[in-house]
Design a protein around this motif. Structure first.
Motif, mmCIF file in Angstrom:
data_model
loop_
_atom_site.group_PDB
_atom_site.id
_atom_site.type_symbol
_atom_site.label_atom_id
_atom_site.label_comp_id
_atom_site.label_asym_id
_atom_site.label_seq_id
_atom_site.Cartn_x
_atom_site.Cartn_y
_atom_site.Cartn_z
ATOM 1 N N GLY A 107 0.779 -1.224 0.000
ATOM 2 C CA GLY A 107 0.000 0.000 0.000
ATOM 3 C C GLY A 107 0.813 1.276 0.000
ATOM 4 N N SER A 108 1.757 1.403 0.924
ATOM 5 C CA SER A 108 2.450 2.677 1.122
ATOM 6 C C SER A 108 3.743 2.720 0.329
ATOM 7 C CB SER A 108 2.755 2.866 2.613
ATOM 8 O OG SER A 108 3.593 3.988 2.806
ATOM 9 N N TRP A 109 3.879 3.742 -0.524
ATOM 10 C CA TRP A 109 5.123 3.947 -1.264
ATOM 11 C C TRP A 109 6.093 4.828 -0.487
ATOM 12 C CZ3 TRP A 109 7.367 1.976 -5.538
ATOM 13 C CH2 TRP A 109 6.596 1.187 -6.381
ATOM 14 N N LYS A 110 5.569 5.800 0.251
ATOM 15 C CA LYS A 110 6.452 6.763 0.915
ATOM 16 C C LYS A 110 7.369 6.078 1.921
ATOM 17 C CE LYS A 110 4.677 10.685 1.926
ATOM 18 N NZ LYS A 110 3.870 11.760 2.579
ATOM 19 N N GLY A 111 6.800 5.278 2.826
ATOM 20 C CA GLY A 111 7.623 4.586 3.808
ATOM 21 C C GLY A 111 8.524 3.550 3.159
ATOM 22 N N PHE A 112 8.002 2.882 2.125
ATOM 23 C CA PHE A 112 8.767 1.851 1.431
ATOM 24 C C PHE A 112 10.041 2.439 0.817
ATOM 25 C CE2 PHE A 112 9.518 -0.504 -2.571
ATOM 26 C CZ PHE A 112 9.759 -1.755 -2.051
ATOM 27 N N LEU A 113 9.900 3.537 0.091
ATOM 28 C CA LEU A 113 11.063 4.149 -0.551
ATOM 29 C C LEU A 113 11.993 4.801 0.471
ATOM 30 C CD1 LEU A 113 9.419 5.729 -3.723
ATOM 31 C CD2 LEU A 113 10.638 3.567 -3.504
ATOM 32 N N SER A 114 11.432 5.258 1.585
ATOM 33 C CA SER A 114 12.283 5.835 2.633
ATOM 34 C C SER A 114 13.216 4.780 3.210
ATOM 35 C CB SER A 114 11.411 6.435 3.744
ATOM 36 O OG SER A 114 10.606 7.489 3.250
ATOM 37 N N TYR A 115 12.676 3.588 3.466
ATOM 38 C CA TYR A 115 13.523 2.504 3.964
ATOM 39 C C TYR A 115 14.572 2.101 2.923
ATOM 40 C CZ TYR A 115 11.046 1.477 8.305
ATOM 41 O OH TYR A 115 10.537 1.538 9.571
ATOM 42 N N ILE A 153 3.758 -14.954 -3.937
ATOM 43 C CA ILE A 153 2.337 -15.132 -3.591
ATOM 44 C C ILE A 153 1.468 -14.924 -4.828
ATOM 45 C CG2 ILE A 153 0.412 -14.143 -2.291
ATOM 46 C CD1 ILE A 153 2.372 -13.570 -0.023
ATOM 47 N N ALA A 154 1.767 -13.868 -5.590
ATOM 48 C CA ALA A 154 0.996 -13.582 -6.792
ATOM 49 C C ALA A 154 1.165 -14.684 -7.836
ATOM 50 C CB ALA A 154 1.423 -12.238 -7.369
ATOM 51 N N SER A 155 2.374 -15.255 -7.916
ATOM 52 C CA SER A 155 2.599 -16.356 -8.860
ATOM 53 C C SER A 155 1.761 -17.567 -8.480
ATOM 54 C CB SER A 155 4.081 -16.724 -8.895
ATOM 55 O OG SER A 155 4.874 -15.637 -9.353
ATOM 56 N N ALA A 156 1.718 -17.887 -7.179
ATOM 57 C CA ALA A 156 0.928 -19.022 -6.725
ATOM 58 C C ALA A 156 -0.568 -18.786 -6.935
ATOM 59 C CB ALA A 156 1.211 -19.299 -5.253
ATOM 60 N N ARG A 157 -1.000 -17.545 -6.754
ATOM 61 C CA ARG A 157 -2.411 -17.208 -6.929
ATOM 62 C C ARG A 157 -2.785 -16.980 -8.387
ATOM 63 N NH1 ARG A 157 -6.645 -18.217 -3.497
ATOM 64 N NH2 ARG A 157 -6.457 -17.163 -1.509
ATOM 65 N N GLY A 158 -1.800 -16.825 -9.271
ATOM 66 C CA GLY A 158 -2.101 -16.544 -10.666
ATOM 67 C C GLY A 158 -2.590 -15.133 -10.892
ATOM 68 N N ASP A 159 -2.063 -14.184 -10.107
ATOM 69 C CA ASP A 159 -2.509 -12.790 -10.156
ATOM 70 C C ASP A 159 -1.487 -11.960 -10.930
ATOM 71 O OD1 ASP A 159 -3.314 -10.178 -9.702
ATOM 72 O OD2 ASP A 159 -3.936 -10.562 -7.650
ATOM 73 N N ARG A 160 -1.752 -11.710 -12.205
ATOM 74 C CA ARG A 160 -0.801 -10.941 -13.018
ATOM 75 C C ARG A 160 -0.671 -9.504 -12.532
ATOM 76 N NH1 ARG A 160 -3.215 -12.086 -18.885
ATOM 77 N NH2 ARG A 160 -5.087 -11.584 -17.675
ATOM 78 N N HIS A 161 -1.770 -8.937 -12.058
ATOM 79 C CA HIS A 161 -1.738 -7.556 -11.590
ATOM 80 C C HIS A 161 -0.805 -7.411 -10.389
ATOM 81 C CE1 HIS A 161 -3.104 -3.509 -10.679
ATOM 82 N NE2 HIS A 161 -3.454 -3.887 -9.456
ATOM 83 N N LEU A 162 -0.914 -8.324 -9.431
ATOM 84 C CA LEU A 162 -0.059 -8.254 -8.245
ATOM 85 C C LEU A 162 1.396 -8.567 -8.596
ATOM 86 C CD1 LEU A 162 0.242 -7.831 -5.221
ATOM 87 C CD2 LEU A 162 -0.377 -10.229 -4.862
ATOM 88 N N ILE A 163 1.619 -9.470 -9.544
ATOM 89 C CA ILE A 163 2.994 -9.742 -9.979
ATOM 90 C C ILE A 163 3.635 -8.468 -10.509
ATOM 91 C CG2 ILE A 163 4.398 -10.921 -11.711
ATOM 92 C CD1 ILE A 163 2.607 -13.328 -11.461
ATOM 93 N N GLY A 164 2.898 -7.755 -11.354
ATOM 94 C CA GLY A 164 3.437 -6.516 -11.916
ATOM 95 C C GLY A 164 3.745 -5.483 -10.842
ATOM 96 N N ARG A 165 2.835 -5.310 -9.897
ATOM 97 C CA ARG A 165 3.060 -4.331 -8.829
ATOM 98 C C ARG A 165 4.240 -4.724 -7.951
ATOM 99 N NH1 ARG A 165 -2.336 -3.105 -5.609
ATOM 100 N NH2 ARG A 165 -0.886 -1.660 -4.595
ATOM 101 N N SER A 166 4.365 -6.012 -7.657
ATOM 102 C CA SER A 166 5.435 -6.470 -6.770
ATOM 103 C C SER A 166 6.802 -6.342 -7.446
ATOM 104 C CB SER A 166 5.186 -7.917 -6.353
ATOM 105 O OG SER A 166 3.958 -8.050 -5.665
ATOM 106 N N VAL A 167 6.889 -6.741 -8.711
ATOM 107 C CA VAL A 167 8.160 -6.615 -9.437
ATOM 108 C C VAL A 167 8.542 -5.145 -9.574
ATOM 109 C CG1 VAL A 167 9.287 -6.993 -11.658
ATOM 110 C CG2 VAL A 167 7.894 -8.798 -10.649
ATOM 111 N N LEU A 168 7.553 -4.288 -9.817
ATOM 112 C CA LEU A 168 7.828 -2.852 -9.908
ATOM 113 C C LEU A 168 8.406 -2.321 -8.601
ATOM 114 C CD1 LEU A 168 7.629 -0.086 -11.325
ATOM 115 C CD2 LEU A 168 5.257 0.065 -10.485
ATOM 116 N N ARG A 169 7.807 -2.707 -7.469
ATOM 117 C CA ARG A 169 8.310 -2.250 -6.171
ATOM 118 C C ARG A 169 9.708 -2.811 -5.900
ATOM 119 N NH1 ARG A 169 4.373 -0.310 -2.447
ATOM 120 N NH2 ARG A 169 5.465 -1.226 -0.665
#
Length: 427
Positions: A107-115, A153-169
């Protein structure tokens, strides 16, 4: 065991209780809210493995609202003498809980990128000042484990949208860490690679085992209930980041000083890490029940899981082929260990001396056209040895160099022999 608070229109509470009993729910309670639109509230305690079954059974009820408490609870019920058995029935988390927790973490990009930026600062200080414990600190705060595990998790669930978001992060965090390290090297006018950079940039032939083990450990930690996990999430997250934070810092610093050979090594490790984690973790998640369809989750595609695993396996195969067909640039750590074993074998064949210590390491010298392997050997002269120190040094040097060349190490071995003598006893 999980606690669920279920809100349904007035009159539907009895149906919820019946479905909860069918899923072996315990300590059930029902009450009705007051107001213009009264609602039935049902409190249910159900086994982790039956949470998704219960949600699926309730799915058709109108205006269904569910509050799932992610912490484990101890639901005690008669007979009283079975309390010990009731609280020791600890099970894995439900698939829906694992999946929703993964979604919540993106969800949060600000804290993620700060770390990610802070990890870049800490890893740069550690590499620049040759301080090992700061690398450990950088692993603790680096946020790479989350997106890497969410990709699985996204690969196991077959969720292309979550795969894209996770790889991007994942790659965004790496780029931030790399950029911070490069900027600090430019600001402080770093000119050469530090010894800790050189040590951590060397890759072993078994480097693929670390991300595979990290992915499996991370998946097991996320699947296990918090009361049954013997390892903390921080520890497994650090394992995932162990081969990410230092390479990311090394890439940034190497770009700043123009050491492109070290940049290549770092990129190799980062790609190998994501592929290995996704392969092993996705298999574990699928084995523990994560599937393409489930309660409150319908967007999974059947073909995504085999495709994701296939891409990861192909990537690992390509990286390993690159590693094994380009010795010794991507195998320096393991080859140095093998070379040291060969050096000690040679010394054992010389009765004039006994081995005291030997070290073998690749250097990062800029001598064109050669892979420099430096061997420093300390031997103790035997009392009955007749040859001079110079003769021993020459003979050992030639024997070691010939041995390394004959074994196909594809290096330029430079050998330094130090002949030592024990003190003579005084009477």
């Amino acid at each position: 065991m999980r606690q669920l608070l279920i809100q349904v229109p007035s009159g539907c509470g009895k149906t919820v209780l019946q479905k909860a009993q069918a899923c072996q729910g315990t300590n059930l309670a029902q009450w009705q809210t007051m107001g213009d639109d009264p609602q039935d509230m049902v409190l249910v305690h159900v086994s982790n493995q039956r949470v998704e079954s219960l949600l699926g059974a309730l799915q058709d009820l109108p205006k269904l609202n569910i509050t799932l408490l992610p912490q484990g609870v101890m639901a005690l019920h008669p007979p009283a003498d079975q309390a010990a058995e009731q609280v020791t029935q600890v099970e894995e988390r439900s698939p829906i809980e694992i999946f929703l927790a993964g979604l919540q973490s993106v969800g949060s990009w600000k804290g993620f990128l700060s770390y990610a930026a802070l990890a870049g600062v800490v890893v740069w200080i550690g590499l620049f000042t040759n301080t090992n414990y700061l690398l450990v600190a950088a692993m603790l705060i680096a946020p790479f484990a989350g997106p890497a595990m969410n990709t699985a998790i996204a690969s196991a669930r077959g969720d292309r949208h979550l795969i894209g978001r996770s790889v991007l992060r994942y790659f965004t965090a790496l780029l931030v860490t790399i950029a911070v390290a490069a900027l600090l090297s430019l600001v402080f006018q770093q000119q050469i690679a530090t010894p800790l950079m050189l040590d951590n940039s060397q890759i072993s032939a078994v480097a693929v085992l670390l991300p595979v083990a990290a992915g499996a450990a991370g998946a097991i930690n996320l699947v296990q209930s918090e009361r049954s996990s013997l390892v903390s999430g921080t520890a497994t997250g650090m394992l995932v980041a162990a081969s990410l934070a230092p390479p990311a810092g090394i890439i940034g610093m190497s770009i700043a000083i123009g050491r492109w050979d070290m940049v290549v090594n770092g990129v190799f490790l980062l790609l190998l890490q994501l592929s290995g984690i996704n392969l092993s973790a996705a298999i574990f998640f699928r084995a523990f029940g994560l599937s393409t369809k489930g309660a409150r989750y319908q967007r999974g595609k059947r073909g995504v899981f085999p495709v994701a695993l296939g891409v990861s396996a192909i990537a690992i195969g390509a990286l390993l082929t690159w590693q094994l067909t380009n010795p010794p640039s991507l195998q320096r750590s393991s080859r140095a260990q093998r070379a040291n074993a060969e050096v000690q074998t040679v010394i054992q064949q010389f009765p004039q001396v006994e081995l005291v210590e030997s070290t073998v390491r690749f250097t990062r010298s800029n001598i064109p056209g050669q892979n420099t392997l430096l061997s420093e050997v300390y031997v103790q002269r035997q009392p009955d040895a007749n040859a001079s120190d110079a003769a021993i040094q020459t003979e050992l040097t030639q024997a070691i160099q010939s041995r390394l060349l004959d074994q196909g190490f594809d290096v330029t071995p430079l050998v330094s022999i130090n002949v030592l003598e024990a003190p003579t006893s005084s009477n």
